[in-house]
Motif scaffolding. Sequence first.
Motif, short mmCIF file in Angstrom:
data_model
loop_
_atom_site.label_atom_id
_atom_site.label_comp_id
_atom_site.label_asym_id
_atom_site.label_seq_id
_atom_site.Cartn_x
_atom_site.Cartn_y
_atom_site.Cartn_z
N ARG A 209 0.90 -1.27 0.09
CA ARG A 209 -0.03 -0.08 -0.14
C ARG A 209 0.82 1.26 -0.04
O ARG A 209 2.04 1.18 0.17
CB ARG A 209 -0.81 -0.06 1.34
N ASP B 150 -10.83 -7.40 4.69
CA ASP B 150 -10.34 -6.51 3.61
C ASP B 150 -8.84 -7.19 3.35
O ASP B 150 -8.38 -7.26 2.29
CB ASP B 150 -10.35 -5.15 3.71
N LEU C 242 -17.74 -2.51 13.54
CA LEU C 242 -17.53 -0.89 13.73
C LEU C 242 -17.05 -0.58 12.59
O LEU C 242 -15.79 -0.91 12.19
CB LEU C 242 -16.34 -0.97 14.84
N ALA D 57 -8.89 4.16 9.74
CA ALA D 57 -7.97 5.33 9.72
C ALA D 57 -8.06 6.28 8.74
O ALA D 57 -7.75 7.48 9.06
CB ALA D 57 -6.38 4.60 9.81
N THR D 58 -8.37 5.76 7.63
CA THR D 58 -8.65 7.01 6.47
C THR D 58 -9.66 7.89 6.70
O THR D 58 -9.67 8.89 6.69
CB THR D 58 -9.20 6.12 5.23
P1 ATP Z 1 -6.53 2.77 6.14
O1 ATP Z 1 -8.00 3.22 6.53
O2 ATP Z 1 -5.56 3.64 6.47
O3 ATP Z 1 -6.29 1.64 5.23
P2 ATP Z 1 -7.13 0.90 8.23
O4 ATP Z 1 -8.09 1.16 9.18
O5 ATP Z 1 -7.90 -0.28 7.50
O6 ATP Z 1 -6.35 1.87 7.59
P3 ATP Z 1 -4.70 -0.77 8.86
O7 ATP Z 1 -3.69 -0.46 10.08
O8 ATP Z 1 -4.63 -0.96 7.67
O9 ATP Z 1 -6.00 -0.13 9.31
O10 ATP Z 1 -5.57 -2.13 9.38
C1 ATP Z 1 -4.83 -3.43 10.14
C2 ATP Z 1 -5.56 -4.46 10.12
O11 ATP Z 1 -6.84 -4.23 11.02
C3 ATP Z 1 -6.22 -5.00 8.79
O12 ATP Z 1 -6.09 -6.72 8.93
C4 ATP Z 1 -7.67 -4.67 8.88
O13 ATP Z 1 -8.43 -5.51 8.06
C5 ATP Z 1 -7.94 -4.66 10.41
N1 ATP Z 1 -9.11 -3.61 10.53
C6 ATP Z 1 -9.03 -2.12 10.57
N2 ATP Z 1 -10.15 -1.67 10.90
C7 ATP Z 1 -11.08 -2.54 11.20
C8 ATP Z 1 -12.41 -2.70 11.48
N3 ATP Z 1 -13.16 -1.40 11.68
N4 ATP Z 1 -12.90 -3.90 11.73
C9 ATP Z 1 -12.30 -4.93 11.79
N5 ATP Z 1 -11.08 -5.02 11.24
C10 ATP Z 1 -10.29 -3.96 11.07
#
Ligand code: ATP
Length: 215
Positions: free
Chosen positions: A46, A109, A177, A181-182
Amino acid sequence: MSSALGIFGGTFDPIHYGHLRMAEELANALSLEEVRFIPAGQPPHRASPRTDAKHRLEMTRLAITGNPRFVLDDREMREPRASYTFDTLTSLRHELGADRPLWLLMGTDAFLGLTAWKEWRQLFNLAHIAVAHRPGYRLTQSDMLPDILRRELEHRRCGAPPASPAESIFLKPMTALDISATGIRQHLSSGTSARYLLPDTVLNYIQQQHLYTTS
Ligand code: ATP
């Protein structure tokens, strides 16, 4: 039987309640003795994290403080090279021995993109994978699930966590939930409130350090 360990890698830019709740629910479902939070140094799949490693590490430390089961592990940040999960798991296996059950924790994802990861098939020799449902990403009916991964899922899926050290896939619905992070970065750069999406301690740190002020 040795106790199971969870491994939770992410960019954590910033860490939020979606991450923390996912780790908590999977830790309970899998009876994990410990969850290692491993912030990525330079994620290969990414765009580079916009925030310095030292800030992402500190935010992760603040977020997990007070939970004795959650442990910070900075091994990917100590590497000058890109960090691959395969290498991280190999080094953890080396340290922890061949018998300890290891669980790689991820959201749907991340799992949908697994076939792009370095040596992805070898990951199952090193650890189990636990997948928490993330809002917006369906797994079993998903057109986004590559056939090769669908077959792997059918073959490896387990109903209850096995005692073996590696090899299985465990799917777990979690409290939905829809936090990312975006989305948090967008709030912060546009000056709208991000409160209650992430711990106050992390939000205070972000404000003190003037992080995410521009989009
Ligand atoms: P960005 O929005 O910058 O892509 P992100 O919120 O997806 O960031 P990451 O640090 O890329 O956060 O995610 C790390 C891990 O946490 C990944 O395996 C992702 O699937 C999981 N994850 C992130 N947010 C959630 C959520 N709201 N619920 C379940 N799993 C999550």
